[in-house]
Design an enzyme around this catalytic site. Structure first.
Site, PDB file in Angstrom:
ATOM      1  N   LYS A  60      71.705 -50.128  58.385  1.00 24.33           N
ATOM      2  CA  LYS A  60      71.178 -50.014  59.669  1.00 24.33           C
ATOM      3  C   LYS A  60      69.709 -48.993  59.558  1.00 24.33           C
ATOM      4  CE  LYS A  60      71.165 -51.789  64.030  1.00 24.33           C
ATOM      5  NZ  LYS A  60      70.741 -53.199  63.733  1.00 24.33           N
ATOM      6  N   SER A 111      70.914 -58.282  65.094  1.00 16.89           N
ATOM      7  CA  SER A 111      71.297 -57.755  65.466  1.00 16.89           C
ATOM      8  C   SER A 111      71.452 -58.132  67.277  1.00 16.89           C
ATOM      9  CB  SER A 111      70.053 -56.458  66.059  1.00 16.89           C
ATOM     10  OG  SER A 111      70.994 -55.086  65.254  1.00 16.89           O
TER      11      SER A 111
END
Length: 587
Positions: free
Chosen positions: A191, A386
């Site tokens: 991430k 996402s």
């Protein structure tokens, strides 16, 4: 007295001119609305669809007749309109072929370009021709035009063929120079959305994932061009390594990258020879006209609604950008689609790198209710990552382009600590009186305490567990399997099909056909949503925003997106579920 008369007359003149202007605008509005019903043109025999690949490519562009009349600083192209026109051209006997003028496309992801390319390949099944001409082919435009029967290049033109690169910009040192430190909370080794603000280069994990998806996209492009041009993938890589861009046009002809060298006047002769039109104007029709013809036809069968969700996911649209997924609006629209019994299936067209985790959860909830009521298929465009994947995973079926960027299952929170900027550099000092320990939590004048940082990290962890559980439930996966695919890792659409995050590779039409199959429909037609507001509502404000946006894009080029990311950072609230960074493919 003279001044009074002068100012009075000036005021009256201003009111008079304003009245004329608004009257003209009103007349134009009435004319455009009156003529809208009869806007579909009549085609002449041997017509040619002319596609001009020049401007910013968006998923779809609402009708704006006044902008069409007055013109835009930079044209905006609608992917939906282009695809509709190509399909209509295939079915229309009066269309003899397609002529592509290759110039420059902005905002076109590899998946969006492949969408156009696939539509062109389908058109070739009609037996009609495709010719392409360019003074200078960008790599993206060449990728689209490589399907053509004849690629025509200006005798002194270029073909940019050099491979792909992704170049994120890092702001850490810049922020330090002005006295700002980012307080970061995240889950997931991959991430990497926070890296531009905390590092000066890619982490090993981020470099691994970018290398993986970039090479996978490039291999897809190589395969597609190789099949169309009958040039081996190995040879195409050799051309890319040799900077084909600077080679003479005659060598490009010898290398079979192009078929003919000609100036623009020669292109007209080639088209006339191909269509058999020797005299008069060559009947050219643009994508807007053909799309209007398709829209004017009688709709038969059951309704399948294609609902577009593209842009950043926000709780509510408070920015000047029109390309956002407004959580409140989308939830309302999905509820209406669920309750409308005449809608037999829904295709959600997603092109988003994510955004607000809260808004993503609200949209997921409505998607889960909708998918229980009727078939819901997701069609992934350039990105469905996402938050974009969050809102997709509740669908009954997911279709992704091979070059779609998806996954990125992870979340983060980021808050600036500007205490050094405010105190040391600007000389601003703060004092506080508070009733409770954390009453001033989140103020940029001080960093988080260890206790507050721990609470924030716990909040992020809970959000991550919820995200992975949503994916596990939607994809019918074991939570352990989801966690191996999560950690914020970005996958291509091809990789997503292999690992189970998507069901099939294909385009929007693939998704529509699957939706019809799941709903057991024999005859059907597609309608599109969301229904845009009338073009004249807020038109002047939209023109101002479009002008600003276009000017910034033209001026800043590849630096436009990172600077807009800084603006987004300022507006971020709560936890975020977004792609590691906005991919700025150099191609």
């Amino acid at each position: 007295m003279k001044d009074f008369i002068k100012y009075t007359l000036a005021t009256l003149l201003g009111l008079f001119l304003a009245g004329i202007i608004f009257s003209v605008l009103g007349l134009i509005a009435v004319i455009s609305m009156t003529s809208a019903e009869n806007s579909a043109p009549t085609l002449k025999s041997h017509s040619v669809l002319r596609l001009t690949l020049n401007g910013e490519l968006q998923e779809y562009v609402p009708d704006d007749p006044l902008s069409d009349l007055l013109g835009n600083n930079y044209p905006v192209l609608s992917l939906r309109e282009i695809q509709t026109a190509i399909r209509e051209a295939k079915e229309t006997p009066d269309i003899s072929g397609i002529y592509i003028e290759a110039q420059t496309l902005l905002g076109a992801s590899p998946a969006m370009m492949r969408d156009i390319r696939e539509a062109l390949l389908d058109f070739k099944k009609s037996g009609n021709f495709i010719y392409a001409y360019g003074d200078n082919y960008t790599q993206g435009c060449y990728y689209i035009c490589s399907v053509a029967d004849k690629i025509i290049l200006n005798p002194h033109g270029q073909v940019n063929w050099c491979g792909m690169a992704a170049q994120p910009i890092f702001y850490k040192d810049l922020l330090e120079k002005i006295g700002v430190k980012m307080q970061v909370f995240k889950v997931g080794s991959y991430k990497s959305a926070v890296e531009p603000y905390t590092m000066t280069k890619m982490s090993d994990a981020n470099r691994e994932q970018v290398t993986s998806y970039l090479n996978d996209i490039w291999q897809t492009i190589l395969t597609d061009v190789s099949q169309s041009r009958k040039i081996s993938r190995a040879q195409l890589n050799i051309y890319a390594d040799s900077m084909l861009t600077f080679r003479p046009a005659q060598e490009l002809l010898s290398d079979k990258m192009v078929d003919t060298l000609s100036y623009m006047d020669g292109v007209s002769r080639l088209l006339r020879d191909k269509t058999g039109v020797e005299k008069g104007m060559l009947p050219l029709v643009n994508e807007k006209e053909l799309a209007a013809i398709a829209a004017s036809k009688q709709k038969e069968g059951d309704r399948i609604v294609v609902y577009y969700a593209y842009g950043e996911i926000v709780d509510r649209n408070a920015s000047w950008s029109n390309s956002v997924i407004d959580g409140e609006t989308v939830c309302r629209d999905l509820k209406e689609l669920r309750e409308d019994e005449s809608v037999k299936a829904v295709v959600l067209r997603v092109n988003s790198g994510g955004g607000s985790a809260y808004a993503s959860e609200q949209i997921w909830h409505e998607m889960s209710l909708l998918s229980k009521a009727k078939p819901v298929v997701v069609s992934m465009g350039g990105m469905a990552a996402s938050g974009g994947y969050y809102i997709s995973c509740a669908a009954n079926y997911i279709v992704a382009e091979p070059t779609t960027l998806t996954g990125s299952i992870g979340i983060f929170g980021m808050t600036p600590d500007a205490s050094q900027l405010l105190g040391d550099k600007l000389g601003l000092h703060f004092d506080v009186v508070k009733t409770n320990a954390h009453a001033d939590f989140g103020t940029p004048s001080r960093p988080f305490t260890p206790t507050e940082a721990g609470m924030m990290q716990g909040y992020i962890q809970r959000g991550y567990r919820l995200f992975t559980q949503r994916v596990a439930d939607g994809r019918k996966m074991d939570i352990g399997k989801v966690e191996t695919l999560a950690e914020g890792r970005v996958w291509t659409g091809r990789q997503a099909v292999k690992n189970g995050l998507a069901d099939a590779n294909g385009n929007l039409q693939t998704a529509v056909r699957k939706a019809a199959s799941l709903a057991k429909l024999k005859t059907y037609h597609t309608e599109f949503g969301p229904t845009p507001a009338p073009w004249y509502e807020g038109w002047l404000n939209k023109r101002k925003n479009d002008y600003l946006n276009t000017t910034l894009k033209e001026t800043l080029g590849m630096y436009y997106t990172p600077l807009m990311n800084l603006e987004q950072l300022r507006q971020m609230g709560g936890i975020q579920a977004r792609i590691p960074y906005e991919p700025n493919f150099i191609n």
